[in-house]
Design an enzyme around this catalytic site. Structure first.
Site, mmCIF file in Angstrom:
data_model
loop_
_atom_site.group_PDB
_atom_site.id
_atom_site.type_symbol
_atom_site.label_atom_id
_atom_site.label_comp_id
_atom_site.label_asym_id
_atom_site.label_seq_id
_atom_site.Cartn_x
_atom_site.Cartn_y
_atom_site.Cartn_z
ATOM 1 N N VAL A 60 0.799 -1.229 0.000
ATOM 2 C CA VAL A 60 0.000 0.000 0.000
ATOM 3 C C VAL A 60 0.828 1.274 0.000
ATOM 4 C CG1 VAL A 60 -2.020 -1.040 1.096
ATOM 5 C CG2 VAL A 60 -0.192 -0.062 2.523
ATOM 6 N N TYR A 61 2.123 1.186 0.231
ATOM 7 C CA TYR A 61 2.923 2.408 0.275
ATOM 8 C C TYR A 61 2.928 3.081 -1.090
ATOM 9 C CZ TYR A 61 4.850 0.862 4.802
ATOM 10 O OH TYR A 61 5.019 0.454 6.097
ATOM 11 N N SER A 62 2.362 4.288 -1.104
ATOM 12 C CA SER A 62 2.284 5.080 -2.341
ATOM 13 C C SER A 62 1.716 4.259 -3.493
ATOM 14 C CB SER A 62 3.659 5.659 -2.704
ATOM 15 O OG SER A 62 4.111 6.536 -1.701
#
Length: 322
Positions: A60-62
């Site tokens: 989910v990071y960026s």
């Protein structure tokens, strides 16, 4: 660089892990303060040059761009067998049903997507980002076991949850002969020590490594209280984690750092590195000195008096970060 076995495993990891939430396209996801690929690559190279072999990211990071940036950089700067790559699963990566969680469908979909973005055949550590109360524990643990048996992950880890939830998942895996978690990535720093009540004793008893996230309390332990940064203005999650009474602890870090003649980050990390079960704090970096201070903290040993001064002002608070 110092290295340590990851819990009960034979895996050697550097005592500093690079938290890759700092890397990713700013216009993707909810982290407006992240570094794009051009700005991220020198920091990844700096970490490798310092002997750091452990990199932690998440799907989910960026919106997946962190995995893409990290994967491309590591492929160019290091040999795959030299680095330990960790990523996570749980958060929503698309709209609609089955977009998030730890169902078999979600896990099997997201491991393949993460491997594609990272440009690798396997991850060394596959972690559940949070506990999923809507999916049977048996379904999650069997799916994760199958990921390991398929060769797509070498080890399994978990992240912030209640100790009883973690114990239940480990017990389920043990009962069925499935792969158990070897690490717990939990919220732990000088401003948040509630993990010392149950989770850390559990991990110590079971020889599970801990990989604290936000070891510098979103930077609050490194600067004057009340300092406003681009991240503090946009980090809505971070605003829920700490309280006004934490100022006294920050002041203690400042006094000791001044007496030692070192940056405050080194003092805060030195304290964390001295805690039982802590293998490698997850250190995010957006500037070269962030990594330099993290590495230097390995050589700083606090006295008993300094440790007592840092710990004394702490007061119990509500659970946060789950």
């Amino acid at each position: 660089m110092q290295y340590v076995k990851l819990g009960s495993t034979g895996l050697d990891v550097s005592r500093i892990c690079v938290g890759c939430m700092s890397f990713g396209l700013p216009d993707r996801g909810t982290h407006e303060w992240t570094l794009d690929e051009e700005a991220s690559r020198p920091l990844i190279r700096q970490a490798l040059d310092a002997g750091i072999n452990f990199f932690d990211t998440a799907n989910v990071y960026s919106d997946g761009t962190s995995e893409e940036i990290v994967g491309r950089a590591l492929a160019e700067f290091a040999r795959r067998e030299e680095v330990v790559v960790a990523t996570k699963v749980n958060g929503a990566m698309h709209q609609g049903p089955n977009a998030w969680g730890l169902s078999r469908k979600a896990i099997m979909t997201e491991i393949d997507s993460s491997l594609r973005r990272l440009g690798t055949d396997y991850v060394d550590l596959y972690q559940i980002h949070r506990f999923d109360p809507n999916t049977p524990v048996e379904e999650t643990m069997e799916a994760l076991h199958d990921v390991v048996k398929a060769g797509k992950a070498r080890y399994l880890g978990a992240s912030s949850m209640y100790a009883w939830q973690f114990a239940k998942m480990q017990h389920t895996a043990r009962l069925n002969g499935w792969t158990r978690f070897v690490s717990m990535q939990n919220h732990y720093n000088l401003l948040y020590r509630e993990e010392e009540r149950e989770m850390l004793p559990l991990c110590e008893d079971q020889n599970v490594a801990t990989l604290p996230w936000s070891p510098l309390a979103r930077g609050r332990l490194t600067r004057d209280w009340g300092t406003v940064t681009g991240r503090t203005e946009t980090d809505n999650f971070g605003k829920t984690l700490y309280q006004e009474g934490d100022r006294e602890i920050v002041d203690a870090v400042t006094r000791i750092a001044d007496e030692r003649g070192v940056p405050r980050a080194r003092v805060a990390l030195a304290w964390l590195l001295s805690r039982p079960t802590v293998s490698a704090p997850i250190v995010g970096a957006t500037k070269p000195h962030h990594l330099a201070d993290a590495v230097a903290s390995l050589d700083l040993t606090l006295t008993e008096k300094e440790t007592e001064e840092l710990e004394r002002p702490y007061t119990p608070r509500a659970i946060s970060g789950h």
